[in-house]
Design a protein around this motif. Structure first.
Motif, PDB file in Angstrom:
ATOM      1  N   ILE A 100      42.097  47.076  29.373  1.00  7.61           N
ATOM      2  CA  ILE A 100      42.314  47.973  28.432  1.00  7.61           C
ATOM      3  C   ILE A 100      43.656  47.380  27.518  1.00  7.61           C
ATOM      4  O   ILE A 100      43.715  48.577  26.359  1.00  7.61           O
ATOM      5  N   ALA A 101      44.556  46.536  28.071  1.00  2.00           N
ATOM      6  CA  ALA A 101      45.647  45.767  26.755  1.00  2.00           C
ATOM      7  C   ALA A 101      45.796  44.458  27.748  1.00  2.00           C
ATOM      8  O   ALA A 101      45.186  44.580  29.090  1.00  2.00           O
ATOM      9  N   PRO A 102      46.334  43.683  26.747  1.00  2.00           N
ATOM     10  CA  PRO A 102      47.015  42.761  27.617  1.00  2.00           C
ATOM     11  C   PRO A 102      47.272  42.738  28.973  1.00  2.00           C
ATOM     12  O   PRO A 102      48.138  42.985  29.050  1.00  2.00           O
ATOM     13  N   GLY A 103      46.234  42.143  30.041  1.00  4.42           N
ATOM     14  CA  GLY A 103      47.405  42.332  31.492  1.00  4.42           C
ATOM     15  C   GLY A 103      47.176  43.080  32.500  1.00  4.42           C
ATOM     16  O   GLY A 103      47.359  43.384  32.753  1.00  4.42           O
ATOM     17  N   ILE A 104      46.104  44.321  31.856  1.00  6.25           N
ATOM     18  CA  ILE A 104      46.072  45.580  31.972  1.00  6.25           C
ATOM     19  C   ILE A 104      45.059  46.224  32.813  1.00  6.25           C
ATOM     20  O   ILE A 104      43.773  45.517  31.904  1.00  6.25           O
ATOM     21  N   LEU A 105      44.348  45.988  33.405  1.00  3.41           N
ATOM     22  CA  LEU A 105      43.174  46.395  34.356  1.00  3.41           C
ATOM     23  C   LEU A 105      42.804  47.398  34.047  1.00  3.41           C
ATOM     24  O   LEU A 105      44.100  48.241  35.401  1.00  3.41           O
ATOM     25  N   LEU A 106      41.537  48.389  34.421  1.00  2.00           N
ATOM     26  CA  LEU A 106      41.612  49.631  34.600  1.00  2.00           C
ATOM     27  C   LEU A 106      40.072  50.342  35.020  1.00  2.00           C
ATOM     28  O   LEU A 106      39.293  50.933  33.939  1.00  2.00           O
TER      29      LEU A 106
ATOM     30  N   ASN B  35      46.383  35.790  32.870  1.00  2.00           N
ATOM     31  CA  ASN B  35      47.251  36.569  32.657  1.00  2.00           C
ATOM     32  C   ASN B  35      47.423  38.220  33.740  1.00  2.00           C
ATOM     33  O   ASN B  35      48.209  39.203  32.343  1.00  2.00           O
ATOM     34  N   VAL B  36      47.093  38.857  34.555  1.00  4.40           N
ATOM     35  CA  VAL B  36      46.937  39.763  35.228  1.00  4.40           C
ATOM     36  C   VAL B  36      47.974  40.407  35.321  1.00  4.40           C
ATOM     37  O   VAL B  36      49.150  40.205  36.270  1.00  4.40           O
ATOM     38  N   LYS B  37      48.881  41.650  35.029  1.00  4.64           N
ATOM     39  CA  LYS B  37      49.977  41.568  35.400  1.00  4.64           C
ATOM     40  C   LYS B  37      49.786  43.384  36.055  1.00  4.64           C
ATOM     41  O   LYS B  37      50.427  43.199  37.298  1.00  4.64           O
ATOM     42  N   LEU B  38      48.523  43.447  36.190  1.00  6.42           N
ATOM     43  CA  LEU B  38      48.649  45.192  36.153  1.00  6.42           C
ATOM     44  C   LEU B  38      47.049  45.608  36.645  1.00  6.42           C
ATOM     45  O   LEU B  38      46.621  45.757  35.354  1.00  6.42           O
TER      46      LEU B  38
ATOM     47  N   VAL C  58      42.087  68.564  39.750  1.00  8.28           N
ATOM     48  CA  VAL C  58      42.072  67.121  40.163  1.00  8.28           C
ATOM     49  C   VAL C  58      41.387  66.288  39.268  1.00  8.28           C
ATOM     50  O   VAL C  58      42.376  65.389  38.520  1.00  8.28           O
ATOM     51  N   LYS C  59      40.447  66.603  38.653  1.00  8.05           N
ATOM     52  CA  LYS C  59      40.282  66.101  37.604  1.00  8.05           C
ATOM     53  C   LYS C  59      40.789  66.042  36.052  1.00  8.05           C
ATOM     54  O   LYS C  59      41.012  64.967  35.272  1.00  8.05           O
ATOM     55  N   GLN C  60      41.736  67.135  35.747  1.00  4.23           N
ATOM     56  CA  GLN C  60      42.567  67.645  34.854  1.00  4.23           C
ATOM     57  C   GLN C  60      43.158  66.398  35.159  1.00  4.23           C
ATOM     58  O   GLN C  60      44.587  65.759  34.003  1.00  4.23           O
ATOM     59  N   GLU C  61      43.963  66.082  36.541  1.00  2.00           N
ATOM     60  CA  GLU C  61      44.942  65.561  36.551  1.00  2.00           C
ATOM     61  C   GLU C  61      45.212  64.327  36.347  1.00  2.00           C
ATOM     62  O   GLU C  61      45.984  63.667  35.633  1.00  2.00           O
ATOM     63  N   ILE C  62      43.309  63.438  36.718  1.00  2.00           N
ATOM     64  CA  ILE C  62      43.287  61.981  36.584  1.00  2.00           C
ATOM     65  C   ILE C  62      43.637  62.234  34.884  1.00  2.00           C
ATOM     66  O   ILE C  62      43.817  61.223  34.691  1.00  2.00           O
ATOM     67  N   ALA C  63      42.556  62.616  34.347  1.00  2.00           N
ATOM     68  CA  ALA C  63      42.494  62.870  32.926  1.00  2.00           C
ATOM     69  C   ALA C  63      43.852  63.035  31.935  1.00  2.00           C
ATOM     70  O   ALA C  63      43.541  61.858  31.535  1.00  2.00           O
ATOM     71  N   ALA C  64      44.616  63.680  32.656  1.00  2.00           N
ATOM     72  CA  ALA C  64      45.988  63.420  31.623  1.00  2.00           C
ATOM     73  C   ALA C  64      46.750  62.094  32.159  1.00  2.00           C
ATOM     74  O   ALA C  64      47.435  62.134  30.815  1.00  2.00           O
ATOM     75  N   PHE C  65      46.626  61.610  33.623  1.00  2.00           N
ATOM     76  CA  PHE C  65      47.066  60.227  33.354  1.00  2.00           C
ATOM     77  C   PHE C  65      46.294  59.720  32.324  1.00  2.00           C
ATOM     78  O   PHE C  65      47.274  58.505  32.007  1.00  2.00           O
ATOM     79  N   THR C  66      45.677  59.016  32.513  1.00  2.00           N
ATOM     80  CA  THR C  66      44.642  58.534  31.653  1.00  2.00           C
ATOM     81  C   THR C  66      44.810  58.154  30.028  1.00  2.00           C
ATOM     82  O   THR C  66      45.484  57.609  29.229  1.00  2.00           O
ATOM     83  N   ARG C  67      44.845  59.497  29.357  1.00  2.11           N
ATOM     84  CA  ARG C  67      45.145  59.780  28.504  1.00  2.11           C
ATOM     85  C   ARG C  67      47.067  59.337  28.086  1.00  2.11           C
ATOM     86  O   ARG C  67      46.598  58.898  26.559  1.00  2.11           O
TER      87      ARG C  67
ATOM     88  N   TYR D 183      54.165  53.923  27.661  1.00  6.29           N
ATOM     89  CA  TYR D 183      53.832  54.390  29.681  1.00  6.29           C
ATOM     90  C   TYR D 183      53.707  52.620  30.150  1.00  6.29           C
ATOM     91  O   TYR D 183      53.631  52.401  30.975  1.00  6.29           O
ATOM     92  N   LEU D 184      52.551  52.182  29.372  1.00  3.74           N
ATOM     93  CA  LEU D 184      51.951  50.829  29.925  1.00  3.74           C
ATOM     94  C   LEU D 184      52.728  49.996  30.479  1.00  3.74           C
ATOM     95  O   LEU D 184      52.856  49.293  31.637  1.00  3.74           O
ATOM     96  N   ASP D 185      54.157  50.089  29.459  1.00  5.57           N
ATOM     97  CA  ASP D 185      55.356  48.995  29.834  1.00  5.57           C
ATOM     98  C   ASP D 185      55.836  49.824  30.762  1.00  5.57           C
ATOM     99  O   ASP D 185      56.348  48.848  31.922  1.00  5.57           O
ATOM    100  N   GLU D 186      56.411  51.035  30.840  1.00  2.00           N
ATOM    101  CA  GLU D 186      56.917  51.599  32.361  1.00  2.00           C
ATOM    102  C   GLU D 186      56.145  51.100  33.696  1.00  2.00           C
ATOM    103  O   GLU D 186      56.406  50.861  34.340  1.00  2.00           O
TER     104      GLU D 186
END
Length: 137
Positions: free
Chosen positions: A54-60, A91-94, A108-117, A124-127
């Motif tokens: 989803i971004a360089p070095g970040i897999l989802l 170069n996967v970091k996360l 639960v779906k709403q909680e996970i959806a909020a996180f994915t947004r 946020y990805l840097d953190e």
């Protein structure tokens, strides 16, 4: 983040994609009941359908299954990064794995959806990539 829903594995060291998948497979089996081999097969199948980066070095990678006992989000920061994940990803970091139980309850779906947004926010990805030992499994 709801610590019941999120499992954070900070600064883990693996030398290959296979080692990462073996670790995540064991954790997925322990946490949601998916057999480790099935997890690995599903992830590889998902990669064939399109990039999980989803971004360089970040897999989802993400899966939905009626066989899951609960929904979980696994956050695995890698130190050092894993080189050569596949022919397109390096170069996967996360690795952020979302395991969604089919027919999951709306909150639960709403909680996970909020996180994915939030994952659309580079800060946020840097953190997330800086995850430290303040989070425990």
């Amino acid at each position: 983040m709801n610590s019941q829903r999120f499992n954070v594995y900070p600064k883990k060291s693996f030398s290959s994609k296979d080692e990462v998948l073996t670790f995540l497979g064991k954790e997925s089996s322990r946490l949601v009941g998916i057999p480790a081999m099935e997890f690995k097969e599903q992830l590889l199948k998902r990669e064939e359908q399109g990039s999980i980066e989803i971004a360089p070095g970040i897999l989802l990678p993400h899966f939905e299954s009626p066989s899951f006992t609960q929904s979980k989000v696994l956050l695995l920061s890698l130190n050092p990064e894993v080189k050569g994940w596949n022919s397109e990803i390096n170069n996967v970091k996360l690795v952020i794995v979302i395991l969604l139980k089919a027919e999951e309850e709306r909150p639960v779906k709403q909680e996970i959806a909020a996180f994915t947004r939030k994952l659309a926010d580079d800060k946020y990805l840097d953190e997330l990539m800086k995850l430290g030992n303040e989070y425990n499994n």
